[in-house]
Design an enzyme around this catalytic site. Structure first.
Site, short mmCIF file in Angstrom:
data_model
loop_
_atom_site.label_atom_id
_atom_site.label_comp_id
_atom_site.label_asym_id
_atom_site.label_seq_id
_atom_site.Cartn_x
_atom_site.Cartn_y
_atom_site.Cartn_z
N GLY A 31 -46.34 5.80 16.53
CA GLY A 31 -47.80 6.45 16.06
C GLY A 31 -47.52 7.70 15.05
O GLY A 31 -46.17 7.69 14.71
N SER A 32 -48.45 8.61 15.06
CA SER A 32 -47.87 9.61 14.16
C SER A 32 -46.97 10.79 14.76
O SER A 32 -46.90 11.40 13.28
CB SER A 32 -49.24 9.91 14.10
OG SER A 32 -50.41 9.65 13.69
#
Length: 486
Positions: free
Chosen positions: A216-217
């Site tokens: 993810g981020s």
């Protein structure tokens, strides 16, 4: 000698020769294979004929041995806080062999290593019972406890590293198991083993090393590193010329942002609020091949990262399309990472661009506590320059001080971090993974870098976030390490 007798003599000679060849084949050529064969119980019996050496954390044994009433096995392995330490120790079982440190350092722990030949020889003269040597780890007991308690009943993992040395300080995985529960050879041990094998939550899986997740981020720090290192960005506070919406290259699909203010946002601001569009565009600007190169500098696509327990290879796809690369640049699509890998990325940034090889064995010692082997820090790579690493530190510290990572802030300490909420499942139907990566910085640099992933939780889907679920765990681990240094 008449002809029939000569034939019989030659035949008997050939039989003797065949016997000698067979005997030498078994004793020398196949000796190691037969000694380690799974059906050779003599190896297991000898392994538990005497006290096994111990695995040491903070100067204290987290393993032990206890005498049994078994006619074959004199001693059985025991564990202190077994579920907490299982991702480090692995298990040593009379019935089911061993794994992880218990297996990899079995020669030292059992006393059978060639490195302990002198100790075994002296025991023959002194009459002392044979003993195994000890494995002294790099682990920090308080950090491990903070990680394990922080995860609690949630499924997930924590990896913490000393950025300056590569020493692994914590390695937690939940749900876990107690290696003592099947250390023996009884029906009770068999029942415990079968239950663990059938458990759908896979408590024996070392999620910190052996499970990969979409990061993810948290992966955006690596994309930012690539953008700086390859010249796509030269000013972290300048607009990035990112449209809103940003359309994935070669498609009509817009990249969805979950934050406002992403149009033309600077790199610093985009990391603070976690703009998908900015980092997807930067990944495309850098190009797939350069993104692959940068990921591999940090350790991705390497199937031989040994701690000495081998970690699963983290993946950045070498063959994906442009739109796939853009999505991978925000930690989705085919990108997958272990918690150890993301701790390595964080550690390299915190260590001014130098990535140290992660390891969890400090030294091996003999039964009389003489050092047999000392492991020293080793540089693995320099993925980014010191200048760019310091710019990334500035941005990550902004995330904690003014952005989505506020739950990791520690009073009086400079903390850098990045949140991540990774979608998974068909059409993103399952609860997302909550990630947080961070480091804490003192007067002499950073003593700890942490990666936390919460694989699932009892929280509502809309309440799952890296900042909410994972950041407090990272904070507790960092604080444990910092408190030890005071």
């Amino acid at each position: 000698m008449n002809k029939p007798l000569r034939r019989i003599a030659i035949f008997c000679g050939l039989l003797v020769l065949a016997l000698l060849i067979r005997d030498n084949w078994l004793q020398y050529v196949r000796a190691d294979e037969l000694n380690t064969h799974k059906l050779n119980r003599r190896v297991q019996i000898e392994r538990y004929a005497h006290e096994r050496g111990n695995i040491i954390v903070d100067g204290k044994a987290i393993t032990g041995s206890v005498e049994t009433d078994d006619t074959d096995f004199t001693y059985k392995r025991t564990y202190v806080n077994g579920p907490m330490w299982a991702p480090v120790t692995g298990y040593a079982s009379q019935a089911y062999d061993a794994n992880q440190l218990e297996k990899l350092e079995d020669g030292i722990l059992s006393g059978n290593s060639d490195q302990l030949f002198f100790d075994r020889t002296m025991s023959m003269f002194t009459g002392d019972q044979k003993k195994g040597g000890n494995v002294v780890t790099t682990l920090n007991g308080k950090a491990q406890e903070a990680a394990f308690k922080g995860l609690g009943d949630k499924k997930g993992a924590v990896a913490a590293i000393d950025p300056k040395t590569g020493k692994i300080l914590a390695l937690a995985s939940t749900p876990s198991y107690d290696p003592s529960s099947f250390a023996g050879y009884s029906a009770k041990d068999e029942k415990a083993w079968i239950a663990l094998e059938k458990d759908k939550d896979k408590p024996k899986l070392n999620r910190a090393l052996r499970e990969t997740y979409p990061p993810g981020s948290t992966f955006k720090v690596l994309t930012a590193a690539a953008a700086l290192e390859y010249g796509a960005i030269d000013d972290i506070d300048a607009p990035t010329d990112t449209p809103e919406p940003y359309i994935l290259p070669g498609t009509r699909t817009p990249m969805v942002n979950h934050a406002g203010g992403c149009k033309n946002a600077s790199l610093n601001e985009a990391l603070r609020v976690s703009c998908n569009s900015v980092f997807a565009k930067l990944g495309d600007d850098v190009s797939r091949d350069k993104m692959v190169e940068m990921a591999e500098r940090f350790g991705f696509n390497n199937p031989e990262i040994d701690t000495p327990v081998r970690a699963a290879a983290s993946v950045y796809d070498k063959n994906m399309s442009r739109d796939g690369n853009a999505q991978s640049s925000i930690g989705q699509f085919n990108t997958a990472a272990t918690p150890l890998q993301m701790a390595m990325v964080t550690a390299a940034i915190a260590n001014d661009g130098r990535l140290m090889k992660p390891y969890m064995i400090d030294k091996l010692v003999s039964p009389n506590l003489d050092t047999i082997q000392q492991n020293d820090p080793e540089e693995m790579s320099r993925p980014i320059s010191a200048e760019n690493a310091q710019l990334l530190q500035q941005m990550m510290e902004n995330v904690v001080e003014n952005g989505t990572g506020g739950n990791a802030a520690i009073s009086g300490v400079k903390v850098g971090g990045k949140t991540g909420t990774a979608q998974h499942g068909e059409n993103n139907s399952k609860n997302p993974y909550a990630w947080f990566i961070s480091y804490a910085k003192g007067d002499n640099g950073s003593p700890v870098a942490v990666a936390v992933v919460v694989e699932d939780s009892n929280a509502r889907r809309d309440d799952i976030s890296g900042g909410g679920l994972a950041a407090p765990i990272a904070k507790a681990v960092m604080k444990a390490v910092l408190d030890e240094q005071e």
